[in-house]
Structure formats: structure tokens, C-alpha cells
Design a protein around this motif. Structure first.
Motif, mmCIF file in Angstrom:
data_model
loop_
_atom_site.group_PDB
_atom_site.id
_atom_site.type_symbol
_atom_site.label_atom_id
_atom_site.label_comp_id
_atom_site.label_asym_id
_atom_site.label_seq_id
_atom_site.Cartn_x
_atom_site.Cartn_y
_atom_site.Cartn_z
ATOM 1 N N LYS A 55 0.979 -1.217 -0.166
ATOM 2 C CA LYS A 55 -0.044 -0.008 -0.138
ATOM 3 C C LYS A 55 0.893 1.227 0.017
ATOM 4 O O LYS A 55 1.779 1.603 0.894
ATOM 5 N N PRO A 56 0.337 2.201 -1.055
ATOM 6 C CA PRO A 56 1.310 3.347 -0.927
ATOM 7 C C PRO A 56 1.497 4.173 0.701
ATOM 8 O O PRO A 56 0.392 3.904 1.245
ATOM 9 N N ALA A 84 8.462 6.779 0.185
ATOM 10 C CA ALA A 84 7.241 7.240 0.892
ATOM 11 C C ALA A 84 7.138 8.774 0.754
ATOM 12 O O ALA A 84 8.269 9.257 0.525
ATOM 13 N N LEU A 85 6.169 9.120 0.579
ATOM 14 C CA LEU A 85 5.859 10.830 0.568
ATOM 15 C C LEU A 85 5.788 11.207 1.932
ATOM 16 O O LEU A 85 4.779 10.985 2.776
ATOM 17 N N ALA A 86 6.674 11.943 2.630
ATOM 18 C CA ALA A 86 6.673 12.400 3.892
ATOM 19 C C ALA A 86 6.136 14.194 3.853
ATOM 20 O O ALA A 86 6.532 14.801 3.008
ATOM 21 N N THR A 99 -1.826 20.118 2.770
ATOM 22 C CA THR A 99 -1.390 19.572 1.784
ATOM 23 C C THR A 99 -1.644 18.114 1.860
ATOM 24 O O THR A 99 -1.292 17.397 0.843
ATOM 25 N N PHE A 100 -2.238 17.928 3.026
ATOM 26 C CA PHE A 100 -2.637 16.289 2.833
ATOM 27 C C PHE A 100 -3.374 15.525 1.836
ATOM 28 O O PHE A 100 -3.081 14.527 1.303
ATOM 29 N N THR A 106 -1.414 12.218 -4.900
ATOM 30 C CA THR A 106 -0.138 12.093 -5.543
ATOM 31 C C THR A 106 0.308 10.526 -5.182
ATOM 32 O O THR A 106 0.565 9.919 -6.235
ATOM 33 N N VAL A 107 -0.104 10.064 -4.122
ATOM 34 C CA VAL A 107 0.499 8.547 -4.071
ATOM 35 C C VAL A 107 -0.462 7.726 -4.532
ATOM 36 O O VAL A 107 -0.283 6.449 -4.922
#
Ligand code: G4P
Length: 286
Positions: A55-56, A84-86, A99-100, A106-107
């Protein structure tokens, strides 16, 4: 560490959490992991990757208001290299949370594209929110969903149903089904969790903890330490540093000795309440 904020970690509870997460995985598209930006690795669950499979992943570097901004930027890069996108967030003020939703999109860009191809417009994206106790998971969910609900007790063994939160027509969040544990067999992790207050002081020796914290700060943030407490001999050990600080603050006991217990409580309180400065205790390279 055997207890975090009065939590008893039993193998049975962990097995149950693992099973529940596995059961819910098919219902979700991505995972949002809340970590403490001051200790991004120590505040992770050691088997998260195993739990969530492919899972992303979005990592929410929470409490970034308390962390060193330069180090937080380095952690964002680190997680990127890990796939991972942090995003740095402060769930107390809400900073960064705007930005969430875009991060989720995005992911899940590929999935959204395939929905579009299939004409599945309006199908909401579903994200499971995970995190060990005290990283700010409830604060995140409350902030993003605009709901102020009584916090569900972080206690394994307390049954609670699946908790879904509808953020908008495009996004739904699922609170962790169960309680995730930290890597409590690692002494440094235990120490970091204790410094930040994720582990109750009632089960740690306050003086020992403050002495260790002073040694770490003398090494990582000498300037902040002297800015707060004046000139200190930073080569000395934690006991000497604590005594010196207590002495400077006039913390004497009857008989003239420095009251190191009071000094320890003060140092920990000042660290946790940002009085020493914005500090990150864990670095990307070491
Ligand atoms: P959890 O669900 O993961 O267990 O954590 P929770 O949201 O209860 O947050 C734990 C503590 O961390 C709370 O403080 C909360 O206010 C604080 N916190 C959460 N996010 C942030 C953040 O981004 N920045 C800062 N500075 N603090 C944050 P508390 O002292 O336990 O309660 P209270 O101060 O809210 O009364």
C-alpha cells in the motif's frame, strides 16, 4: 520498555492488531503513518512495512513545530528515498495539513487514473491512519476531519469498532484498528520515547533521563543548551551538567547540595515545552 503511557504490550494484543490491520487492508487504498518529527524512526512501528505490504505510504512528520526544521527537511528526503511521501505537519495548529489531500492524490495517482478510465468518478479514496501512541494520531484525525471527539483510550484489549471518518466526497479515513507498538526492545528507542514524554515519567528514573538528555543535547545542540542555561562545561558527563544547571538556577537542598531531582524535572519540562528550542534527536545519518 514494557509500558508506554500505562500501556501493557502483550504478544496477544500485537497479534490481534496485526490480524485486524490485515483484515482491513483490502478496504483501503493507502496508509498515512503519523510519526514524531523529533524522533522519526524511534516513533515508528518496527513491522509497519510487513503490516501494510504494497500500500502506498504517506508519512506525517508531526509535531514539526517542535523539531529542527533543517533536520525535518532531511527526513522528508530520507522517506522519499524509501519510497514514501513525507510531509511535515503540526496537528496542534493545523499547519501543513492543507497539503494532505493532495499528497493522497499524488501517491494514488495511478489508481485515480484507472478510476477515471473506468468511469468511476466520485469513488472516494480510503486511507488508514496508523501510529504508535502519543505521536498525535488523534490530533491529526480530529484536525483533518474537523471533529472534536473524546479520545478513545489507547489500551490494547479495549475493544473498539472500526472508526471511519468522512473528510469530503473524495476522501475517507480509517483509524488504526488496534494499537501499534514501538520498537521497545531497543534501548535508544526507549530513551527517545522517554525524552519526548511518550513514555510516562512514572516508569522512568527522571534524574537518569535528564542526565542522558543533557549528554545528548550537549553533543547535538550545544549552542541551544548554553543559550538556555549559560556557559557550561560541555565535556562533562550528564550528572555534572545537571548539577551545574541546578546550581545556576538556585536549586539547593537543605545542607547546600544541589537538588538534582528538581533540576531534572525542570530540564525535561523545558525540553518538552520548547523552551530549549526546536530539537530533533534522531538524524538521517546516524
Ligand atoms: P495519539 O492519538 O497519537 O496518542 O496522540 P494525541 O493526538 O493524543 O497527542 C499526544 C500529545 O501530543 C497531545 O498533548 C497533543 O496535544 C500533542 N500534539 C499532537 N500533535 C502535536 C503537534 O503537531 N505539535 C505539538 N506541539 N503537540 C502536538 P497532551 O499534552 O497529551 O495533551 P494536550 O496538550 O492536547 O492537552
Amino acid at each position: 520498555m514494557s509500558e508506554a503511557q500505562h500501556i501493557q504490550w502483550f504478544p496477544g494484543h500485537m497479534t490481534k492488531t496485526k490480524r485486524k490491520i490485515a483484515e482491513q487492508l483490502k478496504l483501503i487504498d493507502a496508509v498515512a503513518e503519523v510519526v514524531d518529527a523529533r524522533i522519526p524512526l524511534s516513533s515508528r512501528n518496527p513491522i509497519l512495512k510487513e503490516l501494510i505490504g504494497t500500500k502506498p505510504l504517506i508519512v506525517l512528520l508531526n509535531k514539526c513545530d517542535m523539531a529542527d526544521p533543517k533536520k525535518t527537511a532531511e527526513w522528508v528526503e530520507y522517506f522519499k528515498t524509501m519510497g514514501a511521501l513525507a510531509i511535515p505537519v503540526d496537528c496542534k495548529s493545523g499547519k501543513g495539513l492543507n497539503t494532505f489531500k493532495d499528497s493522497v492524490k499524488t501517491v494514488l495517482a495511478e489508481k485515480l487514473e484507472s478510476y477515471k478510465q473506468k468511469g468511476l468518478v466520485g469513488k472516494p479514496l480510503r486511507v488508514m491512519v496508523v501510529g504508535i501512541p502519543n505521536v498525535g494520531k488523534s490530533s491529526f484525525i480530529n484536525r483533518i476531519s474537523g471533529v472534536t471527539k473524546a479520545k478513545v483510550e489507547n489500551r490494547p484489549g479495549v475493544t473498539r469498532g472500526n472508526q471511519w471518518f468522512t473528510i469530503d466526497r473524495q476522501l475517507e479515513l480509517l483509524d488504526t484498528p488496534g494499537v501499534l507498538w514501538p520498537k521497545f526492545d531497543d534501548a535508544t528507542v526507549g530513551e527517545n520515547l522517554a525524552f519526548t514524554g511518550a513514555v510516562s515519567d512514572r516508569i522512568t528514573d527522571t534524574e537518569m533521563l535528564a542526565m542522558r538528555l543533557l549528554e545528548v543535547l550537549a553533543q547535538k545542540y550545544p549552542d541551544l543548551l548554553t543559550a538556555r542555561y549559560g556557559e557550561l562545561d560541555l565535556e562533562r558527563d550528564g550528572y555534572d551538567l545537571l548539577t551545574e544547571i541546578g546550581f545556576k538556577r538556585g536549586m539547593r537542598m537543605r545542607g547546600g547540595n544541589t537538588d538534582t531531582e528538581r533540576a531534572a524535572a525542570m530540564v525535561l519540562e523545558e525540553f518538552r515545552n520548547l523552551k530549549i528550542g526546536r530539537i530533533t534527536l534522531e538524524e538521517v545519518n546516524g
